[in-house]
Structures are given as C-alpha cells and as structure tokens.
Design an enzyme around this catalytic site. Structure first.
Site, mmCIF file in Angstrom:
data_model
loop_
_atom_site.group_PDB
_atom_site.id
_atom_site.type_symbol
_atom_site.label_atom_id
_atom_site.label_comp_id
_atom_site.label_asym_id
_atom_site.label_seq_id
_atom_site.Cartn_x
_atom_site.Cartn_y
_atom_site.Cartn_z
ATOM 1 N N CYS A 2 0.845 -1.203 0.000
ATOM 2 C CA CYS A 2 0.000 0.000 0.000
ATOM 3 C C CYS A 2 0.875 1.246 0.000
ATOM 4 C CB CYS A 2 -0.874 0.025 1.247
ATOM 5 S SG CYS A 2 -1.799 -1.480 1.524
ATOM 6 N N LYS A 600 4.052 -2.165 -7.473
ATOM 7 C CA LYS A 600 5.430 -1.797 -7.819
ATOM 8 C C LYS A 600 6.435 -2.404 -6.848
ATOM 9 C CE LYS A 600 8.558 0.316 -10.186
ATOM 10 N NZ LYS A 600 8.863 -0.250 -11.511
HETATM 11 C C1 BG6 Z 1 7.364 -6.810 -8.272
HETATM 12 C C2 BG6 Z 1 7.175 -6.046 -9.575
HETATM 13 O O1 BG6 Z 1 6.345 -6.485 -7.408
HETATM 14 O O2 BG6 Z 1 8.610 -6.485 -7.664
HETATM 15 C C3 BG6 Z 1 8.314 -6.393 -10.507
HETATM 16 O O3 BG6 Z 1 5.935 -6.416 -10.171
HETATM 17 C C4 BG6 Z 1 9.645 -6.126 -9.805
HETATM 18 O O4 BG6 Z 1 8.208 -5.631 -11.698
HETATM 19 C C5 BG6 Z 1 9.712 -6.884 -8.481
HETATM 20 O O5 BG6 Z 1 10.698 -6.541 -10.651
HETATM 21 C C6 BG6 Z 1 11.006 -6.579 -7.712
HETATM 22 O O6 BG6 Z 1 10.999 -5.218 -7.358
HETATM 23 P P1 BG6 Z 1 12.353 -4.554 -6.788
HETATM 24 O O7 BG6 Z 1 11.931 -3.193 -6.315
HETATM 25 O O8 BG6 Z 1 12.851 -5.434 -5.678
HETATM 26 O O9 BG6 Z 1 13.334 -4.489 -7.923
#
Ligand code: BG6
Length: 605
Positions: A2, A600
């Site tokens: 969130c 994200k």
């Molecule tokens: C996921 C996203 O929630 O987290 C992916 O949908 C992303 O796109 C993954 O690669 C890892 O995120 P981070 O911030 O650890 O690179």
C-alpha cells in the site's frame, strides 16, 4: 503493498483535498484496490472519505476536493488483510473517534489483536490490519492520553513489517513510524509530510529525510523530531536534497509511464555510466566480487532476471562464478549453507521488496550484515541504508509497475562490474568500448525496432500462450521478456534456457505456436538446432539477434538488432521485447502502467 501519505500545515487549508488527491495519484502504482482521505481541522473536526476503486473514481464520487483542514492523511490499498471493501479501506478511526491513522505493510497478529481488543470493548468496522494499528495505539492512549508513549508501547504489541501515520484530532501534531516498510519525511515551506515513497513528496519539496526501521517521528507544520521507538531517544538527521525531479513523476507527452520509461533508457544508461566513470565505489565493489569466496546475486522479479544476466557477464567476461538466486527462495535453499566468507549482492530497484529484506534480516541476524552489498534505485531505501556498500541505478523515478529502465540499468551496472572484474584479472581487452556504446545502441534499437515490435504485437494480439528462449548471454533476457509479457499483457509466457526446451516443453508446440529466440551470432551454432527443433514441427520461431543470414533463413520471422558487440545483445534483445510487450498490452486494451493484481513494490511476504 500500500501507500500512505500524511501532511501538517500551520493553518486549515481549503485545498487539503486537492493536496491529498494529488499525493494519492502519485502513489497509485503502490496499490489500487481502494483509496481514502481524511482532513482534520485545527479545531479537531475530522472528515474521512474512502471506498473501493481507483483514485480518480473515488475522489470524484466522494468529492475529495471538499476536504479542508491543517492535517491530512491519504492511503492507497493493495489488499492483504480484509477483502477490498469500503470498511477495509484506509484511513481508520479508533473506537472513540479521537485518533485517525493509516498504515502500509503487514501486521501478522491482526486476527488475534482484533479478538483481544474487541473483548476489551473496542469496536472494529472491518478486518483490516491498518485499523488494528489505530486500535492498539488507542488502547494505550486510553490509559494515559500520551500519544508518544502509546506509539512506543504499540511497538511491543504489533508484530510484522509496517509503517504508519497517525494523529489525534485534538492537537496539531502528527506521528509516523517505520517498522519494516518504506517511509520518508519531506520538509517544505510551511509544512512537513511523510510518505511511503518519494513521488508524493517530490510534488511538494525535494528536501527528504530518510528514516530507518525502529524510528518514529513527531512532526507539525515547521518542525520534526525523529526518535527511537525502543526508548524515545532523539535522533538528529538533517534533510538531504533529492536529485529526483517532480517531472519524473509525470507522463509528459507519452500515453503511458511505461512508454516514457522505455524511451528514457538511453539517457538513464548514460547517466549511470557517467556516474560510474567518476565515482570511487565501482572498483572496490568489483574487487569484493573478484575476491569473494562465493558470491550470491539475490533479487525478485525483474531484479532476479538482471542477476541472471549479471552472473553471465561476471562469468564470461570477468572469469568469476556467481550464483543468481530468487530472493524468496534464498533462506530455504541456501540459508543453512552460507559461510562467513560469502558475499551477498542484493538487487532491488525499490530497495524495499520484502523477500529481499528478509534475506538482509537473516544475514544481519547471523552477524553477516557486513557481507551485504546493495544495488538500488531509490535513495534512502531500506536496502541502501543497510548495505555496507551500495551502487545506485540512477534510473530516476520508475512509476510503471513493470520494471524497464531500472532493469536495463541493473544489466548495464552488471556489465560495468564484469568489465572491472575482467580488468582486475587482466582479461578486459576492448570491453570498455562496448560499455561506452551502450546508450547509443539502446537508442538505435528503439528507433529501428519500435515499429516492428508494434506490427508483431498486432499479429499476436489474440495469442494466449508463448515461450521466450535464451542461451548463455540471453537466458536472463528471455526470463525478463517472459516477465514483461505476463506482467502487463496477461498472455501466458514462459522464459526458458533454449537447450532445455527439448526436454519436455517442446510438447507444447503445435502448428504456428510462437517461440521467441533471443540469441547472439556467436551462439547460433547452438541456437540453430533449437530453432530447427521447433520449425520442423511447424512451430513459429521468432528470432531476435544481431544480423545473421543463417538465423534469418532458419527462422519463421527474424528481427535484426542493430550491429553490436555480443556483450550488448542481452540488453538490446530485452529492449525489443519490452516494446513488443508494451504494444501487445495496448493493442489488447489494457493499461501497461498499473497491471491487475501487481504492485510496484511488494512489502509483504
Ligand atoms: C514486483 C514487480 O512487485 O517487484 C516487478 O511487479 C519487480 O516488476 C519486483 O521486478 C522486484 O521489485 P524490486 O523493487 O525489488 O526491484
């Protein structure tokens, strides 16, 4: 995961609703099941409005712009505890309506606490763990009326990883607490604010105060005090100027953030290379990898796929074997076997992904925090603050949920590290020139291939299942291509090592079944056989590689990358597949920016 945002001004503001709505919109990528906003006046009147749905819909339906007050909180929800429903939307009041707050994260003893507090007379309106946070604080507040003390007492009761902001209607202060989920302070002219992430702060100020887990803050319109949640001791920390601009949180002339961020890749790759040429962090980072006993590259999603590309570069160019590991699997599959001489490179663009932070916490608990190096994009993130040494991605803000420019810069960073390791081992040759050519090669790929990608997407808009295969250099690229196709276009796609395809998955091939081959010319002696195994069974082999008559002749469709050294093919082939996935999504009528069920940064297990 969130998103929360809280702000305090000196006087009541008629545009508090607009301020909260703008903040909520800039946090949409963190969760979009439901949204809420509350404004509190200096006289202690609160107006709370919330419901299921996206920001624009709910803000319009509930007239957020009518909200007025000197304090405000907004929250974007990605459901974990409690179904997406109005009663579970945040922010939440306490039982007596004296406190209002919102959280991000996971309070794992929620169900137990609801039972316990209900028995004590608390009235819960839903099942959300954010509501539990407010009630636990209320329970202490009822005893002594001291919100600061109640927050410290709540620390011992709330279990899990979370961050929250809360205010008592009577009074002019707001509090926020960081316990395992991301949280930043923003300090501006006439206000102080807190937020789960930078975009909502950058709209208002570039003066950022990073926070650490175990810290909480008491703030009003022109002051803030950071304290230890353990003992309330004051912690001095001045704001830092964020290099990120508010413009990077807007789409500009592009229809979607994702297209903007794909087109930004050449300039962000250049920014990273310029930094690496000047900084004094790259060589020591490479030295530690080169001399490491065992080196693990750990990440989730696209960051894991970049680790796979990184392990190829470090082996093939640097002569250094490293182990790419999915963060969520690390503790179960490697946790018992790690040694004090191991080195752990944790890769996360947000620096907050819970699966990665879990590994960080496990290593810290084992006394091995010093063995952790970080590769992060977000300044002040948990991974950056707790890595002994880190390298930044300099991708600027990445708003679209699906990683693009951060993935490319992770791959470029690994190429730069591999070249440094190669230099240390006397095997670099003319590789440094390859690095310098990367931004232009990415730009040429976009310019030369975007139209082809769009046409191919239109051809395959009804396709529901495909494979992307890679070999050696392009194995990580194939995984990332599949990730993009699944994540935003919702077509199923599996990324696989092309040599592995014949051991079972080949059974899926029927006439016209699409199989993408991402490959270098140097590897075509192997990948040609893999292509023929599909085309001889009437499958469609769609090959993406530098120009090659042999590959073109043996493929159903051939998409030539710009002429480039083989070391750039892992990166350039992903650029084409990003464009294909993007156009496939758009032609299917979906939003590439905020795909369903995704978020994200996942800050829950
Ligand atoms: C996921 C996203 O929630 O987290 C992916 O949908 C992303 O796109 C993954 O690669 C890892 O995120 P981070 O911030 O650890 O690179």
């Amino acid at each position: 995961m969130c998103g929360i945002f809280g702000i305090v001004y000196k006087e009541d503001k008629d545009d508090m609703g607009k301020i909260l709505t703008k903040a909520a919109k800039s946090l949409t990528y963190r969760g979009y099941d439901s949204v809420g906003a509350v404004a509190v006046t200096k006289t202690g009147k609160a107006d709370l409005r919330k419901d299921v749905g996206k920001v624009d819909e709910v803000a319009k339906k509930l007239n957020f712009e009518e909200l007025c007050g000197n304090r405000g909180i907004t929250q974007l929800r990605w459901a974990t505890f409690g179904v997406p429903a109005q009663r579970n939307a945040q922010p939440h009041f306490d039982t007596k309506g004296r406190l209002v707050g919102a959280h991000n994260g996971n309070v794992v003893n929620t169900i137990h606490l609801i039972k316990e507090l209900t028995a004590k007379g608390h009235v819960f309106r839903g099942e959300n763990d954010g509501e539990v946070v407010v009630h636990v604080i209320e329970d202490s507040f009822n005893r002594h009326g001291d919100l600061d003390l109640a927050i410290r007492e709540a620390r011992k009761i709330l279990k899990g990883d979370y961050a929250y902001t809360i205010t008592a209607l009577k009074g002019e202060k707001m509090f926020c607490t960081k316990m395992g989920s991301s949280l930043y302070l923003g300090v501006g002219d006439g206000f102080v604010c807190c937020s789960s992430d930078l975009p909502s702060i950058l709209n208002l100020t570039n003066q950022i105060v990073p926070l650490n887990d175990g810290e909480y803050v008491e703030f009003d319109s022109d002051s803030y005090e950071i304290r230890s949640i353990e003992n309330g001791e004051k912690i001095d920390r001045k704001p830092i100027t964020s290099p990120l601009s508010p413009e990077s949180a807007s789409k500009g002339d592009f229809p979607f953030f994702m297209e903007k961020e794909i087109f930004e890749q050449p300039e962000r790759a250049q920014a990273l290379l310029d930094y690496l040429a000047e900084c004094d962090e790259l060589v020591p980072f490479a030295e530690e990898i080169a001399s490491g006993d065992r080196v693990y590259l750990v990440g989730s999603g696209s960051s894991y796929n970049a680790c796979v590309i990184g392990s190829y570069y470090l082996n093939k160019l640097g002569g250094c074997a490293t182990f790419p590991v999915v963060a969520g699997s690390f503790i179960e599959h490697f946790g018992e076997g790690i040694r004090p001489t191991d080195l752990f490179v944790l890769v996360s663009q947000s620096g907050e992904t819970k699966d990665v932070i879990n590994v960080l916490n496990m290593l810290t608990a084992r006394g091995m925090a010093n063995n952790v190096l970080g590769v992060v994009n977000v300044l002040g993130s948990t991974l950056m603050m707790r890595s002994r040494r880190h390298l930044p991605l300099l991708s600027n803000l990445e708003i679209a949920v699906a990683a693009t420019k951060t993935f490319i810069n992770q791959s470029v960073l690994f190429l730069a590290l591999a070249i440094e390791v190669a230099k240390l081992k006397g095997r670099a040759g003319d590789l440094p020139e390859t690095l310098d050519k990367t931004p232009k090669a990415i730009k040429d790929t976009i310019n030369q291939m975007n139209g082809w990608a769009k046409e191919l997407a239109e051809k395959y808009k009804d396709c529901v299942d495909m494979y992307t295969l890679g070999y050696g250099a392009t194995y990580g690229s194939a995984l990332e291509a599949a990730q993009k196709i699944k994540e935003i276009s919702y077509a199923h796609c599996e990324g696989l090592y092309s040599a592995e395809f014949k051991h079972g998955p080949l059974a899926i091939v029927t006439e016209g079944y699409p199989v993408f081959y991402l490959t270098t010319v140097e590897d075509q002696h192997m990948t040609l056989s893999h292509i023929n195994e599909v085309t001889c069974r009437l499958g469609s082999a769609i090959t993406v590689a530098p120009p090659s008559d042999l590959l073109a002749k043996n493929s159903t469709m051939f998409y030539p990358l710009p002429h480039s050294e083989y070391a750039l093919v892992p990166i350039l082939s992903v650029v084409f597949m990003q464009l294909f996935a993007y156009h496939l999504t758009v032609v299917k009528g979906y939003s590439p920016d905020f795909p369903r069920n995704c978020s994200k940064t996942i800050t829950v297990d």
